[in-house]
Design an enzyme around this catalytic site. Structure first.
Site, mmCIF file in Angstrom:
data_model
loop_
_atom_site.group_PDB
_atom_site.id
_atom_site.type_symbol
_atom_site.label_atom_id
_atom_site.label_comp_id
_atom_site.label_asym_id
_atom_site.label_seq_id
_atom_site.Cartn_x
_atom_site.Cartn_y
_atom_site.Cartn_z
ATOM 1 N N ASP A 24 6.065 -1.328 5.931
ATOM 2 C CA ASP A 24 7.502 -1.459 5.694
ATOM 3 C C ASP A 24 7.822 -0.974 4.281
ATOM 4 O O ASP A 24 6.953 -0.964 3.402
ATOM 5 C CB ASP A 24 7.941 -2.927 5.777
ATOM 6 C CG ASP A 24 7.598 -3.566 7.096
ATOM 7 O OD1 ASP A 24 8.455 -3.545 7.982
ATOM 8 O OD2 ASP A 24 6.470 -4.089 7.225
ATOM 9 N N TYR A 56 9.260 -1.384 0.462
ATOM 10 C CA TYR A 56 9.355 -2.502 -0.478
ATOM 11 C C TYR A 56 10.724 -3.154 -0.310
ATOM 12 O O TYR A 56 11.725 -2.478 -0.078
ATOM 13 C CB TYR A 56 9.192 -2.009 -1.909
ATOM 14 C CG TYR A 56 7.854 -1.366 -2.203
ATOM 15 C CD1 TYR A 56 6.667 -2.086 -2.092
ATOM 16 C CD2 TYR A 56 7.773 -0.036 -2.617
ATOM 17 C CE1 TYR A 56 5.437 -1.505 -2.378
ATOM 18 C CE2 TYR A 56 6.551 0.549 -2.907
ATOM 19 C CZ TYR A 56 5.388 -0.178 -2.786
ATOM 20 O OH TYR A 56 4.184 0.399 -3.067
ATOM 21 N N PHE A 79 4.328 3.494 -0.190
ATOM 22 C CA PHE A 79 3.568 3.125 -1.394
ATOM 23 C C PHE A 79 4.239 3.572 -2.700
ATOM 24 O O PHE A 79 3.836 3.132 -3.773
ATOM 25 C CB PHE A 79 2.129 3.664 -1.347
ATOM 26 C CG PHE A 79 1.279 3.036 -0.286
ATOM 27 C CD1 PHE A 79 0.732 1.773 -0.462
ATOM 28 C CD2 PHE A 79 1.040 3.695 0.911
ATOM 29 C CE1 PHE A 79 -0.045 1.174 0.527
ATOM 30 C CE2 PHE A 79 0.260 3.113 1.911
ATOM 31 C CZ PHE A 79 -0.280 1.849 1.713
ATOM 32 N N HIS A 130 -7.159 -2.020 3.631
ATOM 33 C CA HIS A 130 -5.890 -1.798 2.936
ATOM 34 C C HIS A 130 -6.113 -1.933 1.423
ATOM 35 O O HIS A 130 -6.938 -2.740 0.984
ATOM 36 C CB HIS A 130 -4.863 -2.822 3.409
ATOM 37 C CG HIS A 130 -3.463 -2.473 3.039
ATOM 38 N ND1 HIS A 130 -2.919 -2.781 1.808
ATOM 39 C CD2 HIS A 130 -2.497 -1.826 3.732
ATOM 40 C CE1 HIS A 130 -1.673 -2.361 1.765
ATOM 41 N NE2 HIS A 130 -1.378 -1.771 2.925
#
Length: 224
Positions: free
Chosen positions: A64, A66, A77, A186
């Site tokens: 998703d 931020y 990112f 991750h």
């Protein structure tokens, strides 16, 4: 939603007439008029705008956007210049330094990667302010999965970096023998020590691109 004006538009055109997409457009429109939603509307489709289909060399899949002010701008990112670098991106930079010798920059703005051919694609493209995952299950996943399937159908080398269980679940769509799928934990501080650090995805991607006659990615994000 802002229209896609490059070659992604034709590739994704079949999605625009599907019922899920019509419902998604209505939902997103209501959300933007009723609540604070990130990223800003004009940035919503930046991943597609900044990395045309024909130029995609590497795909990095996020979940998703931020959900705090001024962070999200349509690239997974990435955050805009002047915004504190989020923890997962800090770990991405650490791995880049270890893998490729890149210095750790003073910003988290990854637009350079997008222009170099790195599709920074979140699975869900919008989020309500301060409410993580608030727009999951509304249709975005179907739309971005369609984009991934389009990439899988391209008769050319592409590298997929699947970080974490969510991204790794996309592997079932990726069966093109001319393309490379890389998997790791991750980069979140909760999991980076369990297989992200030391994965060397960045050098592996560049080696694959070079072997196939393509220019490697310049992974260095410069200081601002």
């Amino acid at each position: 939603m802002p229209p896609i004006t490059n070659d992604w538009a034709d590739a994704l055109k079949p999605e625009f007439s599907k019922e899920y997409y019509k419902k998604l457009v209505k939902f997103v429109g209501r959300e933007y008029t009723t609540f604070t939603v990130y990223p800003p509307g004009e940035d919503l489709l930046n991943a597609f705008h900044m990395t045309p289909l024909a130029k995609v060399k590497v795909v990095i899949i996020g979940q998703d956007p931020y959900h705090e002010p001024d962070q999200a701008h349509g690239l997974s990112f990435s955050v805009r210049p002047g915004i504190q670098i989020p923890p997962s991106l800090k770990n991405i930079y650490k791995e880049l330094q270890s893998d490729c010798g890149c210095y750790i920059p003073n910003n988290g703005y990854l637009a350079k990667w997008a222009r170099e051919g790195v599709l920074l694609l979140n699975s869900v493209l919008t989020v309500r302010a301060h409410q993580a995952a608030s727009h999951r299950g509304k249709g975005w996943e179907e739309f971005t999965d369609a984009a991934i399937r389009i990439l899988n159908q391209q008769d050319r080398p592409i590298v997929y970096m699947l970080w974490g269980n969510f991204a790794r679940a996309k592997k079932e769509m990726l069966d093109n023998p001319h393309q490379l799928v890389l998997e790791a934990a991750h980069p979140s501080p909760f999991s980076a020590d369990r297989g992200f650090f030391g994965c060397r995805h960045f050098s592996k991607a560049n080696a694959f691109l070079t072997e196939n006659g393509l220019e490697p990615i310049d992974w260095q994000i410069e200081n601002i």
